[in-house]
Design an enzyme around this catalytic site. Sequence first.
Site, PDB file in Angstrom:
ATOM      1  N   ASP A  16      25.910 -35.889  -7.997  1.00  0.00           N
ATOM      2  CA  ASP A  16      25.207 -37.229  -7.889  1.00  0.00           C
ATOM      3  C   ASP A  16      25.906 -38.122  -6.567  1.00  0.00           C
ATOM      4  O   ASP A  16      27.257 -37.797  -6.624  1.00  0.00           O
ATOM      5  CB  ASP A  16      24.955 -38.019  -8.870  1.00  0.00           C
ATOM      6  CG  ASP A  16      23.991 -39.189  -8.944  1.00  0.00           C
ATOM      7  OD1 ASP A  16      22.934 -39.125  -8.007  1.00  0.00           O
ATOM      8  OD2 ASP A  16      23.973 -40.010  -9.582  1.00  0.00           O
ATOM      9  N   ASN A  64      12.907 -35.949  -9.787  1.00  0.00           N
ATOM     10  CA  ASN A  64      13.107 -36.185  -8.525  1.00  0.00           C
ATOM     11  C   ASN A  64      11.896 -36.154  -7.524  1.00  0.00           C
ATOM     12  O   ASN A  64      12.069 -36.583  -6.491  1.00  0.00           O
ATOM     13  CB  ASN A  64      14.331 -35.163  -8.054  1.00  0.00           C
ATOM     14  CG  ASN A  64      15.606 -35.668  -8.557  1.00  0.00           C
ATOM     15  OD1 ASN A  64      16.554 -34.761  -8.682  1.00  0.00           O
ATOM     16  ND2 ASN A  64      15.799 -36.986  -8.780  1.00  0.00           N
TER      17      ASN A  64
HETATM   18  C1  IPE Z   1      20.588 -36.246 -11.232  1.00  0.00           C
HETATM   19  O1  IPE Z   1      20.750 -37.326 -10.140  1.00  0.00           O
HETATM   20  C2  IPE Z   1      19.774 -35.201 -10.559  1.00  0.00           C
HETATM   21  C3  IPE Z   1      20.532 -34.522  -9.940  1.00  0.00           C
HETATM   22  C4  IPE Z   1      21.742 -34.604  -9.746  1.00  0.00           C
HETATM   23  C5  IPE Z   1      19.767 -33.254  -9.069  1.00  0.00           C
HETATM   24  P1  IPE Z   1      19.421 -38.621 -10.401  1.00  0.00           P
HETATM   25  O2  IPE Z   1      20.077 -39.314  -8.949  1.00  0.00           O
HETATM   26  O3  IPE Z   1      18.115 -38.082  -9.899  1.00  0.00           O
HETATM   27  O4  IPE Z   1      19.725 -39.215 -11.577  1.00  0.00           O
HETATM   28  P2  IPE Z   1      19.341 -40.887 -12.079  1.00  0.00           P
HETATM   29  O5  IPE Z   1      18.065 -40.865 -11.409  1.00  0.00           O
HETATM   30  O6  IPE Z   1      20.239 -41.683 -11.545  1.00  0.00           O
HETATM   31  O7  IPE Z   1      19.425 -40.778 -13.269  1.00  0.00           O
HETATM   32  C1  IPE Z   2      22.145 -36.491  -5.947  1.00  0.00           C
HETATM   33  O1  IPE Z   2      22.330 -37.449  -5.075  1.00  0.00           O
HETATM   34  C2  IPE Z   2      21.377 -35.202  -5.150  1.00  0.00           C
HETATM   35  C3  IPE Z   2      20.016 -35.116  -5.496  1.00  0.00           C
HETATM   36  C4  IPE Z   2      19.340 -35.822  -6.797  1.00  0.00           C
HETATM   37  C5  IPE Z   2      18.820 -34.189  -5.079  1.00  0.00           C
HETATM   38  P1  IPE Z   2      21.314 -38.650  -4.973  1.00  0.00           P
HETATM   39  O2  IPE Z   2      20.311 -38.467  -3.816  1.00  0.00           O
HETATM   40  O3  IPE Z   2      20.830 -38.810  -6.100  1.00  0.00           O
HETATM   41  O4  IPE Z   2      22.329 -39.786  -4.334  1.00  0.00           O
HETATM   42  P2  IPE Z   2      22.591 -41.312  -4.842  1.00  0.00           P
HETATM   43  O5  IPE Z   2      22.554 -41.148  -6.441  1.00  0.00           O
HETATM   44  O6  IPE Z   2      21.127 -41.823  -4.334  1.00  0.00           O
HETATM   45  O7  IPE Z   2      23.379 -41.822  -4.128  1.00  0.00           O
HETATM   46 MG    MG Z   3      21.287 -40.033  -7.679  1.00  0.00          MG
END
Ligand code: IPE
Ligand code: IPE
Ligand code: MG
Length: 230
Positions: A16, A64
């Site tokens: 993340d 997502n």
């Molecule tokens: C968790 O990250 C999912 C992945 C790393 C693929 P998110 O960014 O989707 O999680 P939340 O929404 O902050 O819980």
């Molecule tokens: C995690 O990074 C990757 C995916 C969920 C695909 P994020 O896209 O959630 O990054 P932040 O949390 O917005 O920084």
């Molecule tokens: Mg995230």
Amino acid sequence: MTSTNSVPAHVGIIMDGNGRWAEKRGLTRTEGHRAGVRVVHEITQASVSYGIGYLTLFAFSTENWKRSYEEVNFLFNLFVQTIQEYLPQLKENSVRLNFIGDVSSIPLFVRTALARSAEETHNGNKMVLNVAINYGSRNEIVNAVRTIIKLEIKDINEESFKNYLYTADQPDPDLIIRTGGEKRLSNFLLYQSIYSEIFFTETLWPDFTCEEYYSILEEFSHRKRRFGGL
Ligand code: IPE
Ligand code: IPE
Ligand code: MG
């Protein structure tokens, strides 16, 4: 029975922080995802070298889809590109690619690329790399129930239930790492993680290094795991 452990059989990583990494630099979120791919390769390589048997990377959750069409589309294209680009290296390292999640509702071109790469690496015997795409634990558990309901009630138990999850035949994760500072599991391996050691780091995924990974693995090796015993 207490147990100390040297090398985890199975590590799960919630990668993340790509978006925030990019925003901090005045870049687009998609550039953050691209930067994150480089780290995927380093950590995969480091995991093979460390002797980890199973590495599960959370790449796209069932939640997502709530993101913009552009971001979702970019991610799927990035998955396909990345797999194609790194397939030779995975084969060379005897890594078997395995995809976990509900692939039935992802675009066909992605599904085809995933199936092909899993097939091409199926002889890999050093490490299984599970990539969780359109993965959510609730979806996984509900799907398992739909199948298992056809069995006789006496055949349904905790062990047999595990065989209907995407991680059938795999050990539960010993260690789960989440980068990016949030302290939650966000629908990742809920059934499998009851005794996982969990590490949260503030480091955003594109900044995560092998050094930090090794230091977490080192700390993991000193944790006392009791599994409910004494
Ligand atoms: C968790 O990250 C999912 C992945 C790393 C693929 P998110 O960014 O989707 O999680 P939340 O929404 O902050 O819980
Ligand atoms: C995690 O990074 C990757 C995916 C969920 C695909 P994020 O896209 O959630 O990054 P932040 O949390 O917005 O920084
Ligand atoms: Mg995230």
